[in-house]
Design a protein around this motif. Structure first.
Motif, PDB file in Angstrom:
ATOM      1  N   LEU A 182       0.838  -1.201   0.000  1.00 26.25           N
ATOM      2  CA  LEU A 182       0.000   0.000   0.000  1.00 26.25           C
ATOM      3  C   LEU A 182       0.870   1.247   0.000  1.00 26.25           C
ATOM      4  N   MET A 183       1.864   1.274   0.869  1.00 24.68           N
ATOM      5  CA  MET A 183       2.717   2.456   0.964  1.00 24.68           C
ATOM      6  C   MET A 183       3.544   2.661  -0.305  1.00 24.68           C
ATOM      7  N   GLU A 184       3.972   1.578  -0.933  1.00 25.28           N
ATOM      8  CA  GLU A 184       4.687   1.701  -2.207  1.00 25.28           C
ATOM      9  C   GLU A 184       3.790   2.307  -3.280  1.00 25.28           C
ATOM     10  N   SER A 185       2.537   1.847  -3.351  1.00 19.45           N
ATOM     11  CA  SER A 185       1.603   2.380  -4.344  1.00 19.45           C
ATOM     12  C   SER A 185       1.303   3.849  -4.077  1.00 19.45           C
TER      13      SER A 185
ATOM     14  N   SER B  59       7.318  12.278  -0.176  1.00 21.51           N
ATOM     15  CA  SER B  59       6.249  11.363  -0.574  1.00 21.51           C
ATOM     16  C   SER B  59       6.281  10.041   0.195  1.00 21.51           C
ATOM     17  N   SER B  60       7.484   9.580   0.535  1.00 20.66           N
ATOM     18  CA  SER B  60       7.582   8.321   1.276  1.00 20.66           C
ATOM     19  C   SER B  60       6.975   8.452   2.670  1.00 20.66           C
ATOM     20  N   LEU B  61       7.304   9.526   3.362  1.00 24.80           N
ATOM     21  CA  LEU B  61       6.761   9.759   4.706  1.00 24.80           C
ATOM     22  C   LEU B  61       5.265  10.032   4.632  1.00 24.80           C
ATOM     23  N   ALA B  62       4.842  10.760   3.612  1.00 19.97           N
ATOM     24  CA  ALA B  62       3.410  11.039   3.436  1.00 19.97           C
ATOM     25  C   ALA B  62       2.625   9.738   3.248  1.00 19.97           C
ATOM     26  N   ALA B  63       3.213   8.787   2.522  1.00 14.97           N
ATOM     27  CA  ALA B  63       2.550   7.493   2.310  1.00 14.97           C
ATOM     28  C   ALA B  63       2.407   6.737   3.630  1.00 14.97           C
ATOM     29  N   GLU B  64       3.434   6.778   4.476  1.00 12.06           N
ATOM     30  CA  GLU B  64       3.364   6.111   5.784  1.00 12.06           C
ATOM     31  C   GLU B  64       2.288   6.742   6.652  1.00 12.06           C
TER      32      GLU B  64
ATOM     33  N   GLN C 192      -8.420  14.443   3.573  1.00 11.10           N
ATOM     34  CA  GLN C 192      -8.456  15.854   3.965  1.00 11.10           C
ATOM     35  C   GLN C 192      -7.217  16.226   4.775  1.00 11.10           C
ATOM     36  N   THR C 193      -6.855  15.352   5.699  1.00  5.93           N
ATOM     37  CA  THR C 193      -5.676  15.631   6.538  1.00  5.93           C
ATOM     38  C   THR C 193      -4.398  15.632   5.712  1.00  5.93           C
ATOM     39  N   LEU C 194      -4.309  14.697   4.782  1.00  5.29           N
ATOM     40  CA  LEU C 194      -3.122  14.620   3.930  1.00  5.29           C
ATOM     41  C   LEU C 194      -2.946  15.867   3.067  1.00  5.29           C
ATOM     42  N   LEU C 195      -4.031  16.280   2.403  1.00  2.00           N
ATOM     43  CA  LEU C 195      -3.920  17.342   1.412  1.00  2.00           C
ATOM     44  C   LEU C 195      -4.096  18.752   1.980  1.00  2.00           C
ATOM     45  N   HIS C 196      -4.826  18.868   3.103  1.00  2.00           N
ATOM     46  CA  HIS C 196      -5.129  20.201   3.629  1.00  2.00           C
ATOM     47  C   HIS C 196      -4.638  20.413   5.063  1.00  2.00           C
ATOM     48  N   GLY C 197      -4.113  19.347   5.669  1.00  2.00           N
ATOM     49  CA  GLY C 197      -3.515  19.515   6.994  1.00  2.00           C
ATOM     50  C   GLY C 197      -4.488  19.475   8.146  1.00  2.00           C
ATOM     51  N   SER C 198      -5.736  19.187   7.900  1.00  2.50           N
ATOM     52  CA  SER C 198      -6.696  19.119   8.992  1.00  2.50           C
ATOM     53  C   SER C 198      -7.901  18.296   8.548  1.00  2.50           C
ATOM     54  N   VAL C 199      -8.665  17.804   9.537  1.00  2.78           N
ATOM     55  CA  VAL C 199      -9.874  17.049   9.215  1.00  2.78           C
ATOM     56  C   VAL C 199     -10.953  18.023   8.800  1.00  2.78           C
ATOM     57  N   SER C 200     -11.932  17.502   8.087  1.00  2.00           N
ATOM     58  CA  SER C 200     -13.026  18.363   7.639  1.00  2.00           C
ATOM     59  C   SER C 200     -13.902  18.756   8.808  1.00  2.00           C
TER      60      SER C 200
END
Length: 258
Positions: free
Chosen positions: A187-190, A209-214, A249-257
């Motif tokens: 999953l993390m590789e993809s 990107s590697s840390l973001a995937a984790e 949302q957290t990944l792309l905007h830094g916070s939950v909706s």
């Protein structure tokens, strides 16, 4: 001049000979030549039929082997998931499958090898396809990956496998890396590949990107997995969708909706 002609299935042999004494001699020679051609053709046909028969026999044998292997794996899953790895035995599996124990060991030489194959098979279900299945929409891609991953984590056989791997890891150290590589690791590789594509195309900027995937993979599990694993609560489709959307949302905007 008299024309003598004999035709086989594939070619015609024509011999011209003078009338008289030579005609009879030519006829005998022609018959001998014709017989040789026919014999060769028959031999070639037999060789072709024999080869085709061997191919069909080999293909049929391969199908039977694959079916038997699948039957053994299905039986092993039932035994391992009910009894656990430690209490399960090859005898238990052989009783379900039937036949001789020798046949069972011909497909899987040990209980460890059989269990490792089940780990590999179940873990592979967590992550779909390959990079070729990515679209031009990052959010749609990671949403699909997330839903597939979480839904597979909550399957009864995956939960039992997860418990078994944790329990057996101290005694069977190969299991943990095998499960991680084919499940969460894939999953993390993809995810990392998809984030890199987004960075290169300018679609999104996702540093490290590697840390973001984790981090994204960790957000997908949250309490949904722990509740299923320990308490036995299986999340609904609505809860799974909500978990995936909040992770995005957290990944792309830094916070939950809100």
């Amino acid at each position: 001049m008299k024309l003598l002609c004999f035709r086989s299935r594939r070619q015609s042999i024509v011999i011209a000979a003078n009338q008289g004494g030579l005609e009879k001699q030519a006829s005998y020679g022609l018959l001998a030549l014709f017989s040789t051609v026919v014999m060769r053709e028959n031999r070639d046909v037999k060789k072709h039929d024999s080869h085709a028969g061997k191919v069909r026999k080999t293909e049929g044998h391969a199908r039977r082997q694959a079916a038997k292997r699948d039957e053994i794996l299905a039986a092993a899953k039932k035994v391992f998931f009910v009894k656990g790895y430690a209490r399960a035995s090859m005898d238990d599996i052989q009783q379900i499958v039937g036949g001789s124990k020798l046949t069972l060991y011909r497909y899987f030489p040990s209980k460890e090898a059989l269990y490792a194959e089940i780990v590999h098979e179940v873990a592979n279900q967590m992550v779909p396809g390959s990079e070729s299945e990515f679209t031009n929409d990052l959010i749609a891609d990671i949403r699909a990956l997330g839903k597939r991953y979480v839904s597979t984590l909550l399957l009864p056989e995956t939960l039992e496998l997860f418990r078994g791997v944790i329990a057996e890891a101290p005694h069977f150290p190969e299991l943990g890396p095998l499960f991680f590589k084919n499940g969460p690791g894939r999953l993390m590789e993809s995810l990392e590949k998809r984030f890199q594509i987004a960075n290169e195309s300018g679609e999104w900027k996702i540093p490290r990107s590697s840390l973001a995937a984790e981090h994204f993979a960790g957000m997908l599990r949250t309490n949904i997995h722990w509740k299923a694993l320990i308490v036995g609560h299986i999340a609904s489709e609505r809860e799974i969708n909500s978990c995936v959307e909040e992770a995005i949302q957290t990944l792309l905007h830094g916070s939950v909706s809100s």
